[in-house]
Write a protein that holds these residues in place. Structure first.
Motif, PDB file in Angstrom:
ATOM      1  N   HIS A  96     -11.057   4.992   8.793  1.00 13.92           N
ATOM      2  CA  HIS A  96     -11.902   5.340   9.794  1.00 13.92           C
ATOM      3  C   HIS A  96     -13.147   4.832   9.986  1.00 13.92           C
ATOM      4  CE1 HIS A  96      -7.785   7.428  10.692  1.00 13.92           C
ATOM      5  NE2 HIS A  96      -7.967   8.275   9.917  1.00 13.92           N
ATOM      6  N   ARG A  97     -13.508   4.404   8.979  1.00 17.06           N
ATOM      7  CA  ARG A  97     -15.080   3.855   9.068  1.00 17.06           C
ATOM      8  C   ARG A  97     -15.122   2.299   8.938  1.00 17.06           C
ATOM      9  NH1 ARG A  97     -15.732   8.542   5.458  1.00 17.06           N
ATOM     10  NH2 ARG A  97     -15.942   7.101   3.738  1.00 17.06           N
ATOM     11  N   SER A  98     -14.308   1.562   7.929  1.00 16.52           N
ATOM     12  CA  SER A  98     -14.512   0.129   8.046  1.00 16.52           C
ATOM     13  C   SER A  98     -13.608  -0.262   9.124  1.00 16.52           C
ATOM     14  CB  SER A  98     -13.844  -0.161   6.393  1.00 16.52           C
ATOM     15  OG  SER A  98     -14.395   0.863   5.557  1.00 16.52           O
ATOM     16  N   SER A  99     -14.082  -1.388   9.580  1.00 14.52           N
ATOM     17  CA  SER A  99     -13.298  -1.978  10.576  1.00 14.52           C
ATOM     18  C   SER A  99     -12.210  -2.956  10.045  1.00 14.52           C
ATOM     19  CB  SER A  99     -14.263  -3.133  11.484  1.00 14.52           C
ATOM     20  OG  SER A  99     -13.595  -3.910  12.329  1.00 14.52           O
ATOM     21  N   LEU A 100     -10.879  -2.494  10.207  1.00 15.27           N
ATOM     22  CA  LEU A 100      -9.695  -3.291  10.125  1.00 15.27           C
ATOM     23  C   LEU A 100      -9.956  -4.584  10.470  1.00 15.27           C
ATOM     24  CD1 LEU A 100      -6.799  -0.710  10.304  1.00 15.27           C
ATOM     25  CD2 LEU A 100      -7.805  -1.657   8.242  1.00 15.27           C
ATOM     26  N   ILE A 101     -10.222  -4.630  11.923  1.00 12.89           N
ATOM     27  CA  ILE A 101     -10.236  -6.133  12.399  1.00 12.89           C
ATOM     28  C   ILE A 101     -11.015  -7.200  11.753  1.00 12.89           C
ATOM     29  CG2 ILE A 101     -10.757  -7.332  14.642  1.00 12.89           C
ATOM     30  CD1 ILE A 101     -10.052  -4.840  16.022  1.00 12.89           C
ATOM     31  N   LYS A 102     -12.294  -6.639  11.201  1.00 10.15           N
ATOM     32  CA  LYS A 102     -13.390  -7.407  10.805  1.00 10.15           C
ATOM     33  C   LYS A 102     -12.752  -7.893   9.310  1.00 10.15           C
ATOM     34  CE  LYS A 102     -17.553  -6.308  13.136  1.00 10.15           C
ATOM     35  NZ  LYS A 102     -18.664  -5.534  12.936  1.00 10.15           N
ATOM     36  N   SER A 147       1.334  -1.120   8.172  1.00 11.58           N
ATOM     37  CA  SER A 147       2.021  -1.773   9.564  1.00 11.58           C
ATOM     38  C   SER A 147       0.899  -2.131  10.372  1.00 11.58           C
ATOM     39  CB  SER A 147       2.852  -0.619  10.192  1.00 11.58           C
ATOM     40  OG  SER A 147       4.196  -0.344   9.320  1.00 11.58           O
ATOM     41  N   THR A 148      -0.335  -1.361  10.604  1.00  9.46           N
ATOM     42  CA  THR A 148      -1.432  -1.610  11.409  1.00  9.46           C
ATOM     43  C   THR A 148      -2.065  -3.063  10.929  1.00  9.46           C
ATOM     44  OG1 THR A 148      -1.689   0.717  11.565  1.00  9.46           O
ATOM     45  CG2 THR A 148      -3.612  -0.776  12.320  1.00  9.46           C
ATOM     46  N   VAL A 149      -2.148  -3.349   9.377  1.00  9.01           N
ATOM     47  CA  VAL A 149      -2.738  -4.317   8.983  1.00  9.01           C
ATOM     48  C   VAL A 149      -1.610  -5.618   9.408  1.00  9.01           C
ATOM     49  CG1 VAL A 149      -3.136  -5.704   7.034  1.00  9.01           C
ATOM     50  CG2 VAL A 149      -4.058  -3.443   7.362  1.00  9.01           C
ATOM     51  N   SER A 150      -0.296  -5.239   9.095  1.00  8.36           N
ATOM     52  CA  SER A 150       0.710  -6.389   9.537  1.00  8.36           C
ATOM     53  C   SER A 150       0.576  -6.756  11.082  1.00  8.36           C
ATOM     54  CB  SER A 150       2.018  -5.947   9.326  1.00  8.36           C
ATOM     55  OG  SER A 150       2.144  -5.611   7.969  1.00  8.36           O
ATOM     56  N   THR A 151       0.240  -5.727  12.134  1.00 14.25           N
ATOM     57  CA  THR A 151       0.078  -5.985  13.509  1.00 14.25           C
ATOM     58  C   THR A 151      -1.222  -6.981  13.706  1.00 14.25           C
ATOM     59  OG1 THR A 151       1.123  -3.971  13.990  1.00 14.25           O
ATOM     60  CG2 THR A 151      -0.239  -4.883  15.733  1.00 14.25           C
ATOM     61  N   GLY A 200       0.790  -1.202  -0.022  1.00 13.65           N
ATOM     62  CA  GLY A 200      -0.058  -0.032  -0.044  1.00 13.65           C
ATOM     63  C   GLY A 200       0.845   1.478  -0.010  1.00 13.65           C
ATOM     64  N   GLY A 201       0.146   2.171  -0.250  1.00 13.47           N
ATOM     65  CA  GLY A 201       1.089   3.565  -0.522  1.00 13.47           C
ATOM     66  C   GLY A 201       1.403   3.896   0.994  1.00 13.47           C
ATOM     67  N   ILE A 202       2.156   5.214   0.893  1.00 16.43           N
ATOM     68  CA  ILE A 202       2.777   5.544   2.211  1.00 16.43           C
ATOM     69  C   ILE A 202       1.581   6.281   3.087  1.00 16.43           C
ATOM     70  CG2 ILE A 202       3.179   7.885   1.030  1.00 16.43           C
ATOM     71  CD1 ILE A 202       5.390   8.483   3.131  1.00 16.43           C
ATOM     72  N   GLY A 203       1.309   6.074   4.334  1.00 20.78           N
ATOM     73  CA  GLY A 203       0.291   6.476   5.158  1.00 20.78           C
ATOM     74  C   GLY A 203      -0.965   5.561   5.121  1.00 20.78           C
ATOM     75  N   SER A 204      -0.772   4.453   4.202  1.00 20.64           N
ATOM     76  CA  SER A 204      -2.176   3.667   4.058  1.00 20.64           C
ATOM     77  C   SER A 204      -2.490   2.807   5.223  1.00 20.64           C
ATOM     78  CB  SER A 204      -2.091   2.762   2.702  1.00 20.64           C
ATOM     79  OG  SER A 204      -0.960   1.867   3.025  1.00 20.64           O
ATOM     80  N   ALA A 234       3.416 -13.855   5.917  1.00 21.87           N
ATOM     81  CA  ALA A 234       3.126 -12.726   5.136  1.00 21.87           C
ATOM     82  C   ALA A 234       4.438 -11.818   5.043  1.00 21.87           C
ATOM     83  CB  ALA A 234       2.202 -11.612   5.740  1.00 21.87           C
ATOM     84  N   LEU A 235       4.445 -11.118   3.991  1.00 21.42           N
ATOM     85  CA  LEU A 235       5.637 -10.013   3.610  1.00 21.42           C
ATOM     86  C   LEU A 235       5.118  -8.753   3.449  1.00 21.42           C
ATOM     87  CD1 LEU A 235       8.401 -10.812   1.279  1.00 21.42           C
ATOM     88  CD2 LEU A 235       7.123  -8.641   0.966  1.00 21.42           C
ATOM     89  N   GLU A 236       5.513  -7.720   4.390  1.00 22.71           N
ATOM     90  CA  GLU A 236       5.151  -6.553   4.157  1.00 22.71           C
ATOM     91  C   GLU A 236       6.121  -5.719   3.449  1.00 22.71           C
ATOM     92  OE1 GLU A 236       4.706  -2.410   6.757  1.00 22.71           O
ATOM     93  OE2 GLU A 236       4.447  -4.302   7.911  1.00 22.71           O
ATOM     94  N   ALA A 237       5.930  -5.047   2.297  1.00 22.05           N
ATOM     95  CA  ALA A 237       6.644  -4.237   1.788  1.00 22.05           C
ATOM     96  C   ALA A 237       6.072  -2.801   1.012  1.00 22.05           C
ATOM     97  CB  ALA A 237       7.379  -5.249   0.544  1.00 22.05           C
TER      98      ALA A 237
END
Length: 199
Positions: A176-182, A15-19, A8-12, A108-111
Motif C-alpha cells: 500500500h506504500r510502494s507503487s506497483l505500477i512503477k 492477480s493485481t500484478v498479472s493485470t 506469492g502467498g495467498i493475499g499477496s 508470464a505464468l501466474e501460479a
C-alpha cells in the motif's frame, strides 16, 4: 521468448500484478484457472483421478471439487499423487499456450504454487509478490468473508515467503506504500533489455 513466473502467498496481490503485466501487452497464463478447466476437460487427468480416487469423483462430467479437496487436503500422500497427475498436464498445456503466443517477446505464468509444482524450472525468471502478513490477512478475510484465524491457518500451510523470495529473481512489494505500477514497469524494462542483449 522470455517466460516469467509470477507467484506469492495467498493475499499477496499476484492477480493485481498479472493485470499490470497484461496492461503492458504481456499475455498471462493463469495456472489456477487453467487447472480447474483441465481437471474437467483433460481425458488424461480425468482417467487417472478416477482410477485412483473413484468413479464418484466426477458428477455430470464435472469434478466434485469439495469431495476432491476433502480427499487430498487430509492426506499428504494423496495430495502428492493428485499433483503428480495434474501438474505435468498443466505444464504441457502451458508449453502449447506459449507456442500460440510465440509472437510475444515476454509471456508470464501466474501460479500460487509455482515453485512447489516445479514450474520455475521451465521459466526464465521468477517474480515473487511480497505483502506484509497483516496486510494479507486483512485482504483475504475481507475478500473471502472468513476470520483472520482461518486466513492465518491457510498461510501456515503454504511455502514460507522467505523460501519463495530465495528462489526468485525479482520481488515486487505490495504494501500500500510502494507503487506497483512503477515496480512492474521497471521489471519489464529490465527483462526486455536483457532479452535484447542476448539476441
Amino acid at each position: 521468448m522470455i517466460k516469467i513466473g509470477i507467484t506469492g502467498g495467498i493475499g499477496s496481490g499476484k492477480s493485481t500484478v498479472s493485470t499490470l503485466f497484461k496492461l503492458h501487452g504481456v499475455p498471462v497464463y493463469n495456472a489456477d484457472e487453467e487447472t480447474k478447466k483441465l481437471n474437467n476437460n483433460s481425458p488424461i487427468i480425468r482417467e487417472q483421478l478416477i482410477n485412483h480416487f473413484g468413479e464418484d469423483l466426477y458428477i455430470n462430467n464435472v469434478l466434485d471439487k469439495k469431495k476432491f479437496a476433502n480427499i487430498i487436503f487430509n492426506d499428504a500422500k494423496k495430495l502428492e499423487l493428485a499433483n503428480s497427475i495434474i501438474h505435468p498436464e498443466v505444464l504441457k498445456h502451458f508449453i502449447g499456450w506459449c507456442e500460440k503466443h510465440s509472437n510475444h517477446t515476454i509471456v508470464a505464468l501466474e501460479a500460487a504454487i509455482l515453485i512447489e509444482a516445479n514450474f520455475h524450472n521451465y521459466l526464465d525468471k521468477v517474480v515473487v509478490v511480497y505483502s506484509p502478513l497483516q496486510v494479507r490477512v486483512e485482504r483475504v478475510s475481507k475478500r473471502d468473508k472468513i476470520t483472520a484465524e482461518m486466513v492465518e491457518n491457510r498461510i501456515k500451510h503454504q511455502m514460507p515467503e522467505s523460501e519463495k523470495i530465495g528462489l526468485s529473481d525479482y520481488m515486487i512489494i505490495n504494501d500500500h506504500r510502494s507503487s506497483l505500477i512503477k515496480q512492474v514497469e521497471k521489471l519489464l524494462d529490465e527483462v526486455a533489455n536483457s532479452a535484447k542483449n542476448t539476441q
